[in-house]
Design a protein around this motif. Sequence first.
Motif, short mmCIF file in Angstrom:
data_model
loop_
_atom_site.label_atom_id
_atom_site.label_comp_id
_atom_site.label_asym_id
_atom_site.label_seq_id
_atom_site.Cartn_x
_atom_site.Cartn_y
_atom_site.Cartn_z
N ALA A 75 0.83 -1.20 0.00
CA ALA A 75 0.00 0.00 0.00
C ALA A 75 0.87 1.26 0.00
N ALA A 76 1.93 1.28 0.81
CA ALA A 76 2.83 2.44 0.85
C ALA A 76 3.54 2.63 -0.48
N LEU A 77 3.91 1.52 -1.13
CA LEU A 77 4.57 1.61 -2.43
C LEU A 77 3.64 2.20 -3.48
N ALA A 78 2.37 1.80 -3.44
CA ALA A 78 1.39 2.37 -4.38
C ALA A 78 1.29 3.88 -4.19
N ILE A 88 18.14 -1.63 -0.97
CA ILE A 88 17.45 -1.90 0.29
C ILE A 88 16.80 -0.62 0.79
N ASP A 89 15.52 -0.72 1.13
CA ASP A 89 14.80 0.37 1.78
C ASP A 89 14.54 -0.03 3.23
N GLU A 90 14.75 0.89 4.15
CA GLU A 90 14.58 0.60 5.57
C GLU A 90 13.42 1.42 6.10
N VAL A 104 9.36 7.57 2.57
CA VAL A 104 10.66 6.90 2.62
C VAL A 104 10.89 6.09 1.36
N LEU A 105 9.87 5.35 0.93
CA LEU A 105 10.01 4.54 -0.28
C LEU A 105 10.21 5.42 -1.51
N ARG A 106 9.57 6.57 -1.55
CA ARG A 106 9.71 7.48 -2.68
C ARG A 106 11.17 7.89 -2.87
#
Length: 335
Positions: free
Chosen positions: A27-30, A289-291, A310-312
């Motif tokens: 969901a956060a990636l979307a 790697i994403d933390e 953060v993912l962005r």
Amino acid sequence: MSATAPPVPRLHIVTGKGGTGKTTVAAALALALAGNGRRVLLVEVEGRQGIAPLFDAPPLPYQERHLTAGLDGGEIFGQAVDADEALLDYLTMFYRLGSAGRVLRKFGAIDFATTIAPGLRDILLTGKLKEAVSRTESDRMTYDAVVLDAPPTGRVVKFLNVTVESGRLAKTGPIGKHSRSVARLLHSSLTAVHLVTTPAAMPVQETVDAAAELRKADLPVGRVVLNKVAGTKTADITADQLREGLERSNLPSTAAQVAGLLTEYEANRAEIEAAGAYRDRLERLRRPIDELALLPEGVDLSGLYQLAGVLRKGLGPARRSIADAPSNPEGGGRD
């Protein structure tokens, strides 16, 4: 886009061991992918209805439905793909059965078909993904990206490896042709399989094993997301320093109070150091790697946007407009 740059992934498959938070990460990636003017479809296939509660929304239907705005102005749509409904779509598309397909479902023919040929169910589910990735409206892609909350790492390769299943079901005809078309997308660099883990021994080991299995099946490994990381590394602190700090803040500084806080501090530092060791192991996979930090109060919509931010940052060039990517959803090689 330069001539040598790889195609931008359109299909993002998010998997992980149960309990690692793969649905939250999907969901956060979307949200992260839904930049200004971009449309992203977020899909689930296991019937758990895990996505809707994250967005304070009612259960997702089979039809695509608007969920929320993206991180900075895009749109997120959601869909719960059901194999039975997908088979009805398939019968209408390839055999023009129309309402006759509904009659077959009423008499249990569809349940029978997916029971005697279990690989057919995965072909139908992944086929819906391929249709969403390749669909166009008004000379542009309907969705700039599709994100799948996939089955867990223990089952994801079997789910994605439709080439094997299609060979068992049919070598010719619509089913065989359709599944090979899906397989070309899933094995191309227009797809990325992202692995979600937490800083613990079993999830990290399963992530390492899954990466090896995906590569063996020639499926493209994307990013590794180290989720639920508690805190960041801090400097050493002594009991005297802790007591002085409490006194300066006019807080109780008894021996018992200092000892309790010091024990808590040491436990937290040990957890942080363990996370660093697990991260070192994940880096051997040679994938970005994403933390993501542990959200102590749980994940609500505000927390999702925080994780998306953060993912962005980690996505970098992957945020390019999908218009820069090849229009053929089956083309491209692995990166």
